[in-house]
Design a protein around this motif. Sequence first.
Motif, PDB file in Angstrom:
ATOM      1  N   TRP A 206       0.829  -1.200   0.000  1.00  0.00           N
ATOM      2  CA  TRP A 206       0.000   0.000   0.000  1.00  0.00           C
ATOM      3  C   TRP A 206       0.867   1.254   0.000  1.00  0.00           C
ATOM      4  O   TRP A 206       1.827   1.337   0.768  1.00  0.00           O
ATOM      5  N   PRO A 207       0.571   2.269  -0.808  1.00  0.00           N
ATOM      6  CA  PRO A 207      -0.479   2.286  -1.839  1.00  0.00           C
ATOM      7  C   PRO A 207       0.055   2.056  -3.255  1.00  0.00           C
ATOM      8  O   PRO A 207      -0.525   2.515  -4.232  1.00  0.00           O
ATOM      9  N   GLY A 208       1.197   1.357  -3.380  1.00  0.00           N
ATOM     10  CA  GLY A 208       1.697   0.983  -4.699  1.00  0.00           C
ATOM     11  C   GLY A 208       2.728   1.922  -5.276  1.00  0.00           C
ATOM     12  O   GLY A 208       3.148   2.882  -4.642  1.00  0.00           O
ATOM     13  N   LEU A 273      -8.717   3.434  -5.458  1.00  0.00           N
ATOM     14  CA  LEU A 273      -7.391   3.964  -5.742  1.00  0.00           C
ATOM     15  C   LEU A 273      -6.275   2.975  -5.455  1.00  0.00           C
ATOM     16  O   LEU A 273      -5.327   2.874  -6.223  1.00  0.00           O
ATOM     17  N   GLU A 274      -6.329   2.247  -4.342  1.00  0.00           N
ATOM     18  CA  GLU A 274      -5.234   1.340  -4.000  1.00  0.00           C
ATOM     19  C   GLU A 274      -5.772   0.034  -3.440  1.00  0.00           C
ATOM     20  O   GLU A 274      -5.150  -0.585  -2.580  1.00  0.00           O
ATOM     21  N   GLY A 275      -6.928  -0.385  -3.954  1.00  0.00           N
ATOM     22  CA  GLY A 275      -7.487  -1.667  -3.559  1.00  0.00           C
ATOM     23  C   GLY A 275      -6.982  -2.779  -4.461  1.00  0.00           C
ATOM     24  O   GLY A 275      -6.446  -2.530  -5.543  1.00  0.00           O
ATOM     25  N   MET A 299      -8.709  -1.137 -10.460  1.00  0.00           N
ATOM     26  CA  MET A 299      -8.953   0.062 -11.256  1.00  0.00           C
ATOM     27  C   MET A 299      -7.760   0.383 -12.145  1.00  0.00           C
ATOM     28  O   MET A 299      -6.612   0.312 -11.694  1.00  0.00           O
ATOM     29  N   PRO A 300      -7.980   0.729 -13.413  1.00  0.00           N
ATOM     30  CA  PRO A 300      -6.882   1.162 -14.282  1.00  0.00           C
ATOM     31  C   PRO A 300      -6.065   2.283 -13.641  1.00  0.00           C
ATOM     32  O   PRO A 300      -6.589   3.114 -12.911  1.00  0.00           O
ATOM     33  N   GLY A 301      -4.769   2.252 -13.907  1.00  0.00           N
ATOM     34  CA  GLY A 301      -3.868   3.253 -13.342  1.00  0.00           C
ATOM     35  C   GLY A 301      -3.227   2.828 -12.048  1.00  0.00           C
ATOM     36  O   GLY A 301      -2.358   3.520 -11.517  1.00  0.00           O
ATOM     37  N   THR A 302      -3.629   1.670 -11.503  1.00  0.00           N
ATOM     38  CA  THR A 302      -3.112   1.217 -10.209  1.00  0.00           C
ATOM     39  C   THR A 302      -2.293  -0.058 -10.367  1.00  0.00           C
ATOM     40  O   THR A 302      -2.460  -0.818 -11.320  1.00  0.00           O
ATOM     41  N   TYR A 303      -1.388  -0.288  -9.457  1.00  0.00           N
ATOM     42  CA  TYR A 303      -0.604  -1.507  -9.315  1.00  0.00           C
ATOM     43  C   TYR A 303      -0.050  -2.043 -10.640  1.00  0.00           C
ATOM     44  O   TYR A 303       0.916  -1.510 -11.157  1.00  0.00           O
ATOM     45  N   PRO A 308      -1.051   5.775 -16.815  1.00  0.00           N
ATOM     46  CA  PRO A 308      -1.870   6.524 -15.852  1.00  0.00           C
ATOM     47  C   PRO A 308      -3.364   6.390 -16.148  1.00  0.00           C
ATOM     48  O   PRO A 308      -3.775   6.063 -17.271  1.00  0.00           O
ATOM     49  N   LEU A 309      -4.169   6.672 -15.138  1.00  0.00           N
ATOM     50  CA  LEU A 309      -5.618   6.670 -15.278  1.00  0.00           C
ATOM     51  C   LEU A 309      -6.082   7.930 -16.000  1.00  0.00           C
ATOM     52  O   LEU A 309      -5.672   9.040 -15.648  1.00  0.00           O
ATOM     53  N   THR A 310      -6.918   7.760 -17.011  1.00  0.00           N
ATOM     54  CA  THR A 310      -7.574   8.873 -17.677  1.00  0.00           C
ATOM     55  C   THR A 310      -9.035   8.492 -17.886  1.00  0.00           C
ATOM     56  O   THR A 310      -9.443   7.353 -17.613  1.00  0.00           O
ATOM     57  N   THR A 311      -9.815   9.432 -18.400  1.00  0.00           N
ATOM     58  CA  THR A 311     -11.213   9.109 -18.687  1.00  0.00           C
ATOM     59  C   THR A 311     -11.326   8.069 -19.795  1.00  0.00           C
ATOM     60  O   THR A 311     -12.401   7.473 -19.973  1.00  0.00           O
TER      61      THR A 311
END
Length: 484
Positions: A206-208, A273-275, A299-303, A308-311
């Motif tokens: 956590w949190p990656g 966000l960091e699950g 979720m995209p953008g994590t781990y 990165p996460l975008t729309t």
Amino acid sequence: MFSASDIDSILKQRFLLLATDVLTLTKAELSAISRSRGTTMTSVREIGKRVLVSARAMTHTTERAAQRMGVGAFLPRLFADRFTHLGGIDPEEFQRQLHGCRSFDDARWAGYWGDFARAHLARADTALLRLGGPSTELLLDAAAPLDLPAFGELLAPAVTILADRGPVADPEAVDRFCVTHPDAADAAIALDGLIKALVYEFIAAWPGYSPARLAAYERSHRLCEVLLRSLDTAMGVSIEVVHIPVGTQTVRGLLMLPADAASVPTILVTNGLEGTVAEALLPLLSRRDAGMGVFVMEMPGTYSYTEPLTTDAETIYSTVIDHLCADSRIDSHRIGMLGFSFGAYWSTRMAAVDPRLAVAVSNGPLSDRSFGLLNSIGMPEIVVSTLISTLGASGPADLSRKLAKFSLAQHYRHIDIPLLVINGARDTLADTRDSIDIAIEAPDAQLVLYAEDDHCAMGHAEEWTALSTKFFREHLRVRDGVTA
């Protein structure tokens, strides 16, 4: 206009819910609470604490303060609950461990929590040796040959330790099990050790994003996959590892279906966000007999994602829905979506933009108010830096600009499917009024807030898990014994 006392009365009378009933407010009540909650929920002392945390974040002095005071003062309020609930860890023991942690530095943080993971692996090794099973070193080696069915047979006598732990795992469950099932005590101890090890590796991760944390994440993910894939038959389900390529990204998820599934309704579940997959799926195992499949993704953008996460993550979620629709075991007309925290942003958004979803549940959604500057007051530096990394921002100012692009306001009225919005009435991570706004604007939305509870109503996890299951079953036409 409702007064502050009127609002609190409404919350107490209308939001303390039984799992068998969903009570909703009128649009007038929702609108009044949305306008007024900001002045009724936060004490002066709480405001002072939040300002101090923000001051540390802005001056980048959190690490120095943590070395002196411990990290606890600079973590989200629900930090301890989420991990003790998942791992069945004694809360007092965890508080002692948390008090001893004095750094957010990558190597020191991951090493500190990794020591607890290794202690539980050693406990599992002792029990596995008595059972004649593989070592935990072998279990963690993705390249090593491993007979999953045979490993599952060793642990199957104690499968309930994994399968029936629910949203809030009982720290005393293993001891009670060993007393009543002495012949399966080694299986229970091994299984509990492995579960706790993956949870402590999750804490270490956590949190990656930083190297030691990502290495811990991979160990936690590996243990999760091994346990679930080896014990799926004993739990009466099928669990598969799924990799779905989407452009330069790969969605890495787990699909759980009833045994011999044929055209079953299925829920797409996504973390925040960091699950992790384990954090979402392990609590849902106790609902495995609900007559629905579950696909869990991060979720995209994590781990494990590289971008990165975008729309544009809409495309990633839509591709996952494509994959589910193409599976002959899944009914493509009965797909729902469940999101937690930032993942609830996506379950709300996808409910508006993807017509293949039949129903959605959003627990603790972030939207326009949560993305504003005011909500950032009190946000710990570690969370701010995680958001910056997740969105690929150059700094706080760029982060604000990027978050503004995630506005959901224009999507609310396009949600034409049943939507259940859940949250705590006193959310300290997101703005509770986002949940209220969504319920006001979405044509077929119901709102459940739990008075005195925090982000994602973690204190009422048993209640809202049952409530969500009931909501999905109703709108996906699942009845006892049949799925259509």
